[in-house]
Design an enzyme around this catalytic site. Sequence first.
Site, short mmCIF file in Angstrom:
data_model
loop_
_atom_site.label_atom_id
_atom_site.label_comp_id
_atom_site.label_asym_id
_atom_site.label_seq_id
_atom_site.Cartn_x
_atom_site.Cartn_y
_atom_site.Cartn_z
N SER A 7 0.83 -1.21 0.00
CA SER A 7 0.00 0.00 0.00
C SER A 7 0.87 1.27 0.00
CB SER A 7 -0.97 -0.05 1.19
OG SER A 7 -2.02 0.88 1.05
N ASP B 268 -6.21 -4.32 -1.67
CA ASP B 268 -5.22 -3.90 -0.67
C ASP B 268 -4.35 -5.06 -0.14
OD1 ASP B 268 -3.85 -2.49 1.29
OD2 ASP B 268 -5.53 -2.55 2.70
#
Length: 290
Positions: free
Chosen positions: A51, A180
Amino acid sequence: MKAARKHGKAQSQPSVAIALGGGGARGLGHILALEALDEMGIAPVAISGTSIGAIIGAAYAARMEAKQIRAYAQGVLRNRTEVMGKLLRARVGRFADLVLRGRGNPVLLDGEICLDLFWPEAVPDFFDELSIPLHVVATDFHNRREVVLANGALGPAVAGSMAIPGLMKPVEFDGCVLIDGGAVNPLPYDVLFDHADIVVAVDVTFGGRSRERRIPTPFESMFGAAQIMQGAITAQKLKMRPPDILVRPPIEQFAVLDFLRVGQILRAAEGAKDELKRKLSARMETSLRD
């Protein structure tokens, strides 16, 4: 001195790799850890990121100095109006979707557009154009597993790694639908063990209990739950096999979307730089004696 994990031969100085974890705006604290490496004259042989860690890791892997990344972040996040304007340009959801269809997300963002709008120009289009090998961790949604991306187009890989459900749209890349990376590996130091003698991990998810006892907003609940989950995953990983060096900048007071507080986050994380320098110097001295 012990043999290098990757090459299996002695070196004059232990090799170092660094893992940069997920955590939203808290990830700006990674910059201080990278400044420590620069000030020590240490060039990592590999970087992994999840991320926000993948976003900053890509800039560093492109050979931007950490101080340049700091200056860039402070400049691009300084003006609230400009930041909001870029986010509106990256928005793929429309309020009409919510009203007319009853199922759309009016604030959903396109991660690839966000990267185009916010990333430094120094970041290339492909992994093989980076100066330092980068390993980007994302989640394969349909196969429910971790994927580590290190080849091909860089933008879609990083956009997939940062595709927080409910905020960023999933990314179709290399035959997978990516979301994610924090859902499976929020602190991806384990992918570096075969690449360096010393593996450093920078954890920006860690935080103590909240002092507030009010009911959280829906957004706070969503992101707070994700942070709790990621903290639990990391805690179990650390029990199984910790990195050689773990650094946790004291930035738990900041929220996931506090990007406009960039200056405060950087100041709060300043102590992590000296901490990493001390730990890394000690570890390298020990390695040279062994």
